[in-house]
Design a protein around this motif. Sequence first.
Motif, PDB file in Angstrom:
ATOM      1  N   LYS A  17     -15.316  18.000 -31.976  1.00  0.00           N
ATOM      2  CA  LYS A  17     -16.286  18.480 -32.938  1.00  0.00           C
ATOM      3  C   LYS A  17     -15.863  18.119 -34.688  1.00  0.00           C
ATOM      4  CE  LYS A  17     -15.334  22.453 -31.533  1.00  0.00           C
ATOM      5  NZ  LYS A  17     -14.294  22.107 -30.422  1.00  0.00           N
ATOM      6  N   GLN A  76     -12.854  23.505 -41.503  1.00  0.00           N
ATOM      7  CA  GLN A  76     -12.395  24.456 -40.653  1.00  0.00           C
ATOM      8  C   GLN A  76     -11.387  25.412 -41.299  1.00  0.00           C
ATOM      9  OE1 GLN A  76     -11.379  22.703 -37.065  1.00  0.00           O
ATOM     10  NE2 GLN A  76     -10.760  24.392 -35.988  1.00  0.00           N
ATOM     11  N   THR A 132     -14.029  16.093 -35.792  1.00  0.00           N
ATOM     12  CA  THR A 132     -14.077  14.672 -35.807  1.00  0.00           C
ATOM     13  C   THR A 132     -15.543  14.112 -36.206  1.00  0.00           C
ATOM     14  OG1 THR A 132     -11.988  14.291 -34.574  1.00  0.00           O
ATOM     15  CG2 THR A 132     -13.171  12.308 -35.305  1.00  0.00           C
ATOM     16  N   PRO A 146     -14.412  22.515 -25.963  1.00  0.00           N
ATOM     17  CA  PRO A 146     -13.311  23.298 -26.136  1.00  0.00           C
ATOM     18  C   PRO A 146     -12.600  22.520 -27.066  1.00  0.00           C
ATOM     19  CG  PRO A 146     -13.563  21.887 -24.005  1.00  0.00           C
ATOM     20  CD  PRO A 146     -14.954  21.852 -24.705  1.00  0.00           C
ATOM     21  N   ASN A 147     -11.374  23.095 -27.485  1.00  0.00           N
ATOM     22  CA  ASN A 147     -10.510  22.470 -28.594  1.00  0.00           C
ATOM     23  C   ASN A 147     -10.124  21.275 -28.302  1.00  0.00           C
ATOM     24  OD1 ASN A 147      -9.662  23.876 -30.820  1.00  0.00           O
ATOM     25  ND2 ASN A 147      -8.230  25.354 -29.471  1.00  0.00           N
ATOM     26  N   GLY A 148     -10.269  20.237 -29.344  1.00  0.00           N
ATOM     27  CA  GLY A 148      -9.830  18.899 -29.227  1.00  0.00           C
ATOM     28  C   GLY A 148     -11.175  18.154 -28.574  1.00  0.00           C
ATOM     29  N   ALA A 149     -12.271  18.648 -28.517  1.00  0.00           N
ATOM     30  CA  ALA A 149     -13.296  17.853 -27.829  1.00  0.00           C
ATOM     31  C   ALA A 149     -13.984  16.837 -28.837  1.00  0.00           C
ATOM     32  CB  ALA A 149     -14.393  18.891 -27.719  1.00  0.00           C
ATOM     33  N   PHE A 169      -6.411   6.419 -28.979  1.00  0.00           N
ATOM     34  CA  PHE A 169      -7.105   7.666 -28.622  1.00  0.00           C
ATOM     35  C   PHE A 169      -8.567   7.776 -29.112  1.00  0.00           C
ATOM     36  CE2 PHE A 169      -8.014  12.129 -29.185  1.00  0.00           C
ATOM     37  CZ  PHE A 169      -7.968  12.527 -27.696  1.00  0.00           C
ATOM     38  N   PHE A 203      -8.050   7.399 -33.128  1.00  0.00           N
ATOM     39  CA  PHE A 203      -7.016   7.234 -33.665  1.00  0.00           C
ATOM     40  C   PHE A 203      -6.037   6.513 -32.893  1.00  0.00           C
ATOM     41  CE2 PHE A 203      -9.377  11.153 -34.870  1.00  0.00           C
ATOM     42  CZ  PHE A 203      -9.442  10.983 -36.220  1.00  0.00           C
ATOM     43  N   ALA A 244     -11.110   9.872 -30.140  1.00  0.00           N
ATOM     44  CA  ALA A 244     -11.488  11.360 -30.236  1.00  0.00           C
ATOM     45  C   ALA A 244     -12.958  11.623 -30.228  1.00  0.00           C
ATOM     46  CB  ALA A 244     -10.974  11.740 -31.722  1.00  0.00           C
TER      47      ALA A 244
HETATM   48  N1  LIG Z   1      -6.268  12.110 -37.864  1.00  0.00           N
HETATM   49  C1  LIG Z   1      -5.925  12.416 -36.503  1.00  0.00           C
HETATM   50  N2  LIG Z   1      -5.139  11.631 -36.005  1.00  0.00           N
HETATM   51  C2  LIG Z   1      -4.582  11.544 -34.645  1.00  0.00           C
HETATM   52  N3  LIG Z   1      -5.410  12.232 -33.679  1.00  0.00           N
HETATM   53  C3  LIG Z   1      -6.477  13.134 -34.430  1.00  0.00           C
HETATM   54  C4  LIG Z   1      -6.837  13.246 -35.738  1.00  0.00           C
HETATM   55  N4  LIG Z   1      -7.771  13.968 -35.889  1.00  0.00           N
HETATM   56  C5  LIG Z   1      -8.084  14.515 -34.432  1.00  0.00           C
HETATM   57  N5  LIG Z   1      -7.326  13.947 -33.753  1.00  0.00           N
HETATM   58  C6  LIG Z   1      -7.348  14.234 -32.256  1.00  0.00           C
HETATM   59  O1  LIG Z   1      -8.702  14.046 -31.802  1.00  0.00           O
HETATM   60  C7  LIG Z   1      -9.088  14.957 -30.776  1.00  0.00           C
HETATM   61  C8  LIG Z   1     -10.400  15.684 -31.352  1.00  0.00           C
HETATM   62  O2  LIG Z   1      -9.857  16.476 -32.551  1.00  0.00           O
HETATM   63  P1  LIG Z   1     -11.045  17.444 -33.281  1.00  0.00           P
HETATM   64  O3  LIG Z   1     -11.955  16.496 -33.779  1.00  0.00           O
HETATM   65  O4  LIG Z   1     -10.136  18.118 -34.303  1.00  0.00           O
HETATM   66  O5  LIG Z   1     -11.607  18.438 -32.099  1.00  0.00           O
HETATM   67  P2  LIG Z   1     -12.379  19.735 -32.106  1.00  0.00           P
HETATM   68  O6  LIG Z   1     -12.592  19.970 -33.463  1.00  0.00           O
HETATM   69  O7  LIG Z   1     -13.288  19.763 -31.287  1.00  0.00           O
HETATM   70  O8  LIG Z   1     -11.115  20.721 -31.737  1.00  0.00           O
HETATM   71  C9  LIG Z   1      -7.732  16.013 -30.839  1.00  0.00           C
HETATM   72  O9  LIG Z   1      -7.200  15.677 -29.267  1.00  0.00           O
HETATM   73  C10 LIG Z   1      -7.103  15.751 -32.008  1.00  0.00           C
HETATM   74  O10 LIG Z   1      -5.795  15.995 -31.583  1.00  0.00           O
END
Ligand SMILES: Nc1ncnc2c1ncn2[C@@H]1O[C@H](COP(=O)(O)OP(=O)(O)O)[C@@H](O)[C@H]1O
Length: 245
Positions: free
Chosen positions: A41, A84, A43, A36-39, A15, A12, A17
Amino acid sequence: MMLQVEGAYKSFGDFGAVNGANLTVSEGELVVVIGPNGAGKTTLFNLIAGQLKLDQGQILFGGENIAGLPPYEICERGIARSFQIANIFHRLTVFENVQVAVLAEQRKSTSLFRPAYNMAVEETNSILESVGLLHKAGNIAGALSHGDQRILEIAMALGNEPELLVLDEPTAGMSPEETFAAMELIQQLARERGITILLCEHDMDVVFSVAESIMVMHQGRTLLQDEPEAVRCNAEVQEAYLGVS
Ligand SMILES: Nc1ncnc2c1ncn2[C@@H]1O[C@H](COP(=O)(O)OP(=O)(O)O)[C@@H](O)[C@H]1O
Ligand SMILES: [Mg+2]
């Protein structure tokens, strides 16, 4: 191999993801993704089910590359998912929520002349029975408990007659009792309907009690995928995630 994700990347902006994810799911297996959160999953699940398009890598389902296909086409090929945050029709009844999914599935294979179709009543009831919601069929979905709403969402996914069911934190927000019941249900669906299950979950007790294979994600990357015992014993995993040092 039913599902094979190889070298998946999704950014994104700048970054990453999902930053080099690999995952294999065999037919009939129950695979859990942890991290962990933000790993990454959610995505990763969005890439698999087509809500997002990957930047790089391959996603093979039944040996065919499904990366980049729209969600409805991936669903037609046999992958159904939950989100989720439960995604139900709050003003419809429990029955109607599942019926919508079953009708959509039947429409694909129905000829115009199929006996003025049965409105999918039998199949809908059978799904509601197998998830334990039949006695609440007439209730308004929005008035169900949070736990029941999550179960309803699984029931809707079953309406698509999936081969692979992808569940994003199916027990999020559930009480310990609801969590236990939900995981029992998921395992029972796998056995009775022959559905392969891919899910992510943060409660390690739950993970280690149900998983047949665990994939560990960290900062978008796959650290490893292995049998639960091997994952539990892995030093890198203990450090990065299980909080053991
Ligand atoms: N649509 C998006 N735009 C920008 N950043 C995103 C978006 N979706 C997820 N992220 C970022 O990507 C990372 C992984 O998110 P995510 O897949 O939701 O992790 P998890 O489900 O493991 O907690 C996080 O840092 C999140 O903030
Ligand atoms: Mg998530």
